[in-house]
Design a protein around this motif. Structure first.
Motif, mmCIF file in Angstrom:
data_model
loop_
_atom_site.group_PDB
_atom_site.id
_atom_site.type_symbol
_atom_site.label_atom_id
_atom_site.label_comp_id
_atom_site.label_asym_id
_atom_site.label_seq_id
_atom_site.Cartn_x
_atom_site.Cartn_y
_atom_site.Cartn_z
ATOM 1 N N GLY A 119 26.809 10.378 39.685
ATOM 2 C CA GLY A 119 27.486 9.091 39.629
ATOM 3 C C GLY A 119 28.636 8.945 40.595
ATOM 4 O O GLY A 119 29.300 7.927 40.626
ATOM 5 N N THR A 120 28.884 9.944 41.380
ATOM 6 C CA THR A 120 30.005 9.912 42.297
ATOM 7 C C THR A 120 29.691 9.072 43.520
ATOM 8 O O THR A 120 28.598 9.136 44.057
ATOM 9 C CB THR A 120 30.355 11.346 42.745
ATOM 10 O OG1 THR A 120 30.680 12.120 41.602
ATOM 11 C CG2 THR A 120 31.514 11.372 43.710
ATOM 12 N N ILE A 121 30.695 8.340 43.947
ATOM 13 C CA ILE A 121 30.643 7.660 45.235
ATOM 14 C C ILE A 121 31.610 8.400 46.141
ATOM 15 O O ILE A 121 32.755 8.626 45.772
ATOM 16 C CB ILE A 121 31.073 6.189 45.122
ATOM 17 C CG1 ILE A 121 29.913 5.343 44.640
ATOM 18 C CG2 ILE A 121 31.557 5.664 46.436
ATOM 19 C CD1 ILE A 121 30.135 3.869 44.777
ATOM 20 N N ILE A 122 31.130 8.773 47.310
ATOM 21 C CA ILE A 122 31.958 9.486 48.272
ATOM 22 C C ILE A 122 32.081 8.616 49.509
ATOM 23 O O ILE A 122 31.086 8.131 50.045
ATOM 24 C CB ILE A 122 31.324 10.842 48.628
ATOM 25 C CG1 ILE A 122 31.232 11.708 47.375
ATOM 26 C CG2 ILE A 122 32.107 11.537 49.731
ATOM 27 C CD1 ILE A 122 30.381 12.931 47.540
ATOM 28 N N SER A 123 33.294 8.423 49.959
ATOM 29 C CA SER A 123 33.548 7.644 51.160
ATOM 30 C C SER A 123 33.135 8.444 52.389
ATOM 31 O O SER A 123 33.415 9.634 52.493
ATOM 32 C CB SER A 123 35.047 7.314 51.231
ATOM 33 O OG SER A 123 35.346 6.665 52.433
ATOM 34 N N LEU A 124 32.455 7.773 53.316
ATOM 35 C CA LEU A 124 32.067 8.379 54.583
ATOM 36 C C LEU A 124 32.707 7.611 55.728
ATOM 37 O O LEU A 124 32.893 6.390 55.635
ATOM 38 C CB LEU A 124 30.540 8.323 54.767
ATOM 39 C CG LEU A 124 29.678 9.044 53.752
ATOM 40 C CD1 LEU A 124 28.210 8.664 53.944
ATOM 41 C CD2 LEU A 124 29.864 10.551 53.855
ATOM 42 N N THR A 125 33.012 8.303 56.811
ATOM 43 C CA THR A 125 33.420 7.614 58.028
ATOM 44 C C THR A 125 32.166 7.093 58.720
ATOM 45 O O THR A 125 31.046 7.526 58.405
ATOM 46 C CB THR A 125 34.167 8.556 58.988
ATOM 47 O OG1 THR A 125 33.254 9.569 59.433
ATOM 48 C CG2 THR A 125 35.385 9.188 58.323
ATOM 49 N N ARG A 126 32.339 6.217 59.669
ATOM 50 C CA ARG A 126 31.194 5.732 60.459
ATOM 51 C C ARG A 126 30.518 6.906 61.160
ATOM 52 O O ARG A 126 29.294 6.990 61.209
ATOM 53 C CB ARG A 126 31.676 4.680 61.462
ATOM 54 C CG ARG A 126 30.653 4.276 62.511
ATOM 55 C CD ARG A 126 29.785 3.162 62.006
ATOM 56 N NE ARG A 126 28.708 2.871 62.904
ATOM 57 C CZ ARG A 126 28.590 1.758 63.606
ATOM 58 N NH1 ARG A 126 29.520 0.838 63.547
ATOM 59 N NH2 ARG A 126 27.534 1.566 64.355
ATOM 60 N N GLU A 127 31.322 7.824 61.706
ATOM 61 C CA GLU A 127 30.766 8.987 62.410
ATOM 62 C C GLU A 127 29.928 9.847 61.453
ATOM 63 O O GLU A 127 28.833 10.289 61.807
ATOM 64 C CB GLU A 127 31.895 9.826 63.017
ATOM 65 C CG GLU A 127 31.392 11.058 63.738
ATOM 66 C CD GLU A 127 32.508 11.943 64.269
ATOM 67 O OE1 GLU A 127 32.297 12.546 65.326
ATOM 68 O OE2 GLU A 127 33.565 12.042 63.614
ATOM 69 N N GLN A 128 30.421 10.070 60.226
ATOM 70 C CA GLN A 128 29.668 10.868 59.255
ATOM 71 C C GLN A 128 28.377 10.170 58.856
ATOM 72 O O GLN A 128 27.316 10.797 58.783
ATOM 73 C CB GLN A 128 30.538 11.146 58.021
ATOM 74 C CG GLN A 128 31.680 12.082 58.300
ATOM 75 C CD GLN A 128 32.732 12.066 57.208
ATOM 76 O OE1 GLN A 128 32.845 11.115 56.416
ATOM 77 N NE2 GLN A 128 33.544 13.119 57.152
ATOM 78 N N TYR A 129 28.463 8.869 58.585
ATOM 79 C CA TYR A 129 27.269 8.111 58.225
ATOM 80 C C TYR A 129 26.235 8.168 59.353
ATOM 81 O O TYR A 129 25.060 8.447 59.127
ATOM 82 C CB TYR A 129 27.627 6.656 57.897
ATOM 83 C CG TYR A 129 26.422 5.818 57.550
ATOM 84 C CD1 TYR A 129 25.929 5.794 56.254
ATOM 85 C CD2 TYR A 129 25.765 5.084 58.532
ATOM 86 C CE1 TYR A 129 24.801 5.041 55.938
ATOM 87 C CE2 TYR A 129 24.637 4.332 58.222
ATOM 88 C CZ TYR A 129 24.159 4.319 56.925
ATOM 89 O OH TYR A 129 23.046 3.585 56.634
ATOM 90 N N ASP A 130 26.693 7.902 60.580
ATOM 91 C CA ASP A 130 25.772 7.923 61.725
ATOM 92 C C ASP A 130 25.131 9.297 61.897
ATOM 93 O O ASP A 130 23.948 9.391 62.228
ATOM 94 C CB ASP A 130 26.511 7.516 63.015
ATOM 95 C CG ASP A 130 26.832 6.026 63.062
ATOM 96 O OD1 ASP A 130 26.284 5.257 62.247
ATOM 97 O OD2 ASP A 130 27.653 5.643 63.913
#
Length: 137
Positions: A119-130
């Motif tokens: 159930g956790t939401i973890i924030s990603l940077t654009r660089e991490q997502y890409d």
């Protein structure tokens, strides 16, 4: 735009949920904003319509398995529960293990301890997502 990693645990005895078995491509899912203790999960107030999502099945599977998009920000559903709405946009044909993620130079610092909580939401940077998307395709 924000980028998120959302965990699901298909092996949870009390409340199993899976990115691969519980939701089809194009289907919307309400994601509960409260943890089991009744507190608000971190980052739910920052989620915006159009934000992009990486779907991760935790538990025994421990793999990235889907992509998605936020379709509605935090709101009360018909039962009065605070939720966000997520639509699954793609199944990942060849799932990526957490071990592969932890070995990636761009991602290893963020995920060196693995992912454990359903159930956790973890924030990603654009660089991490890409970088995660590059690993998928």
């Amino acid at each position: 735009m924000n980028y998120w990693w959302i965990n699901a645990n298909p092996h949870d005895d009390k409340n199993p949920w899976s990115w691969t078995k519980s939701i089809d491509i194009g289907q919307m899912e309400e994601w509960n904003s409260q943890n089991e203790q009744g507190g608000t999960r971190k980052y739910f107030s920052k989620v915006k319509v159009g934000d992009l999502v990486i779907g991760y099945n935790s538990g025994k599977q421990r793999e990235l398995v889907a992509l998605g998009k936020i379709t509605e920000e935090r709101h009360s559903n018909k039962n009065g529960i605070q939720v966000i709405d997520v639509i699954k946009t793609k199944d990942i044909q060849f799932p990526i293990s957490i071990e592969e993620v932890k070995q990636n130079d761009i991602l290893k610092d963020k995920f060196s301890n693995g992912i454990k909580v359903r159930g956790t939401i973890i924030s990603l940077t654009r660089e991490q997502y890409d970088e995660l998307v590059k690993m998928i395709v």
